[in-house]
Design an enzyme around this catalytic site. Sequence first.
Site, mmCIF file in Angstrom:
data_model
loop_
_atom_site.group_PDB
_atom_site.id
_atom_site.type_symbol
_atom_site.label_atom_id
_atom_site.label_comp_id
_atom_site.label_asym_id
_atom_site.label_seq_id
_atom_site.Cartn_x
_atom_site.Cartn_y
_atom_site.Cartn_z
ATOM 1 N N SER A 19 0.821 -1.215 0.000
ATOM 2 C CA SER A 19 0.000 0.000 0.000
ATOM 3 C C SER A 19 0.853 1.261 0.000
ATOM 4 C CB SER A 19 -0.948 -0.006 1.203
ATOM 5 O OG SER A 19 -0.225 -0.138 2.420
ATOM 6 N N PHE A 20 1.901 1.311 0.838
ATOM 7 C CA PHE A 20 2.729 2.509 0.907
ATOM 8 C C PHE A 20 3.612 2.649 -0.328
ATOM 9 C CE2 PHE A 20 6.084 5.039 3.432
ATOM 10 C CZ PHE A 20 5.419 6.232 3.195
ATOM 11 N N ARG A 39 8.197 -8.786 -6.871
ATOM 12 C CA ARG A 39 8.837 -10.110 -6.909
ATOM 13 C C ARG A 39 8.108 -11.083 -7.822
ATOM 14 N NH1 ARG A 39 7.849 -14.423 -3.697
ATOM 15 N NH2 ARG A 39 6.519 -13.123 -2.364
ATOM 16 N N LYS A 40 6.769 -10.978 -7.873
ATOM 17 C CA LYS A 40 5.987 -11.948 -8.627
ATOM 18 C C LYS A 40 5.767 -11.503 -10.070
ATOM 19 C CE LYS A 40 3.442 -13.573 -4.534
ATOM 20 N NZ LYS A 40 2.107 -13.684 -3.893
ATOM 21 N N GLY A 153 7.155 9.677 8.872
ATOM 22 C CA GLY A 153 6.241 10.736 9.292
ATOM 23 C C GLY A 153 4.818 10.217 9.355
ATOM 24 N N LYS A 208 6.923 4.381 17.801
ATOM 25 C CA LYS A 208 5.527 4.853 17.917
ATOM 26 C C LYS A 208 4.539 3.738 17.571
ATOM 27 C CE LYS A 208 4.624 5.054 13.435
ATOM 28 N NZ LYS A 208 3.494 4.423 12.704
ATOM 29 N N ASP A 261 3.892 11.604 14.020
ATOM 30 C CA ASP A 261 3.421 10.281 13.605
ATOM 31 C C ASP A 261 2.706 9.571 14.746
ATOM 32 O OD1 ASP A 261 3.012 8.153 11.931
ATOM 33 O OD2 ASP A 261 5.105 7.535 11.812
ATOM 34 N N SER A 271 -4.716 2.781 10.671
ATOM 35 C CA SER A 271 -3.404 2.283 11.079
ATOM 36 C C SER A 271 -3.484 0.794 11.394
ATOM 37 C CB SER A 271 -2.909 3.044 12.313
ATOM 38 O OG SER A 271 -1.921 2.304 13.007
ATOM 39 N N GLU A 298 3.890 -3.660 11.907
ATOM 40 C CA GLU A 298 5.297 -3.704 12.298
ATOM 41 C C GLU A 298 5.489 -3.697 13.813
ATOM 42 O OE1 GLU A 298 7.783 -4.243 10.459
ATOM 43 O OE2 GLU A 298 7.444 -3.493 8.433
#
Length: 352
Positions: A19-20, A39-40, A153, A208, A261, A271, A298
């Site tokens: 997504s990012f 990769r694919k 950010g 964060k 952030d 999020s 993460e």
Amino acid sequence: MGLKNFSKDAVVGVVGVGSFGTVIANMLAEKNQVLVYARKEEVVQEINQFHRAQNREFNPSIRATHDPEKLCNSCHTIFFMVPSSGFQEVARRFSPFLQPYHLVIHGTKGLCLDLPEGKDLDSLKSINRRRILTMSEVLQKETVAVRVGCLAGPNISKELGLSQPAATVIASKFNEVILEGQRLLRSEKFQVYGNSDIIGVELSGVLKNIIAIAAGALAGLGLGENAKGLLISRGMVEMVHLSKALGGSVKSIFGLAGVGDLVTTCNSVNSRNFTVGYRLAKGEKLSEILADMEEVAEGINTIKIIKGFLESADLRAPITENLYRVLFEELEIEEALQFLMKYPFNVDVDFV
């Protein structure tokens, strides 16, 4: 290999089409030629033929490849947008083709472990700082890239994709990396700041995520804004002490990549980390939540790594420690909250 000549209009590379990565590629494509790496093979074909993949739309001018050598030979500046769990593997895949003349900017808010052969995170009782790598340290360890930076950010992908106003920080020890990142990304609706404290900025974005999981849990329990204010303020204090212990600057915690952030992620249902905490508070098991999340949160891996670090550094970080117990030792969230409310914080601010 010597310095390769690239014009100002050279192709910009983006590694990773999550997504990012997709949002950054589309933002870059507004005024640059962009080549993305996936990769694919089927994902590459879908992007090139239909300008979409994995339910994400791509600017029609964006081209895709699954060949690391082609991307490195075509691009002077490369953005690495890969989850921390696969970052080291991807860096090794690109290592034969990355050169010192490349500018490499990553957007990954996570940590990686430099583990002994045959060991994994669960087999280590404690983890010292030497074992913990930020993503810029992974790039410098695994490749000959020198001019490395990071992007961090309050950058929630969904909002960026809708062209809503936002800002980010490009951090690097090299001013050239900061200036190039600003040139490529800055627009009327996207401000790009610079910061020379790359480790501090990376750690801000990493730490964060822990507090964001806790904020989601508070929201899931319906405990109100006063409790959230308490959590964010105490969370920031915890971030300061952890960042200092890990080699970051306190200054960066108070910047866009830190408190900016932190506030955004602790208030956003978009999020992934906030969502994990929210769903845990609603009674779901961690394994159930992870099974149907498209992309990794993460903060979960970060909590495991920081818990190991705390044991080697003889530090206390009560929010992180209690979240670890909730995630991996079946402590009830209500019990963790009670513990934090009774924790003997004697002073409000103890680091200035």
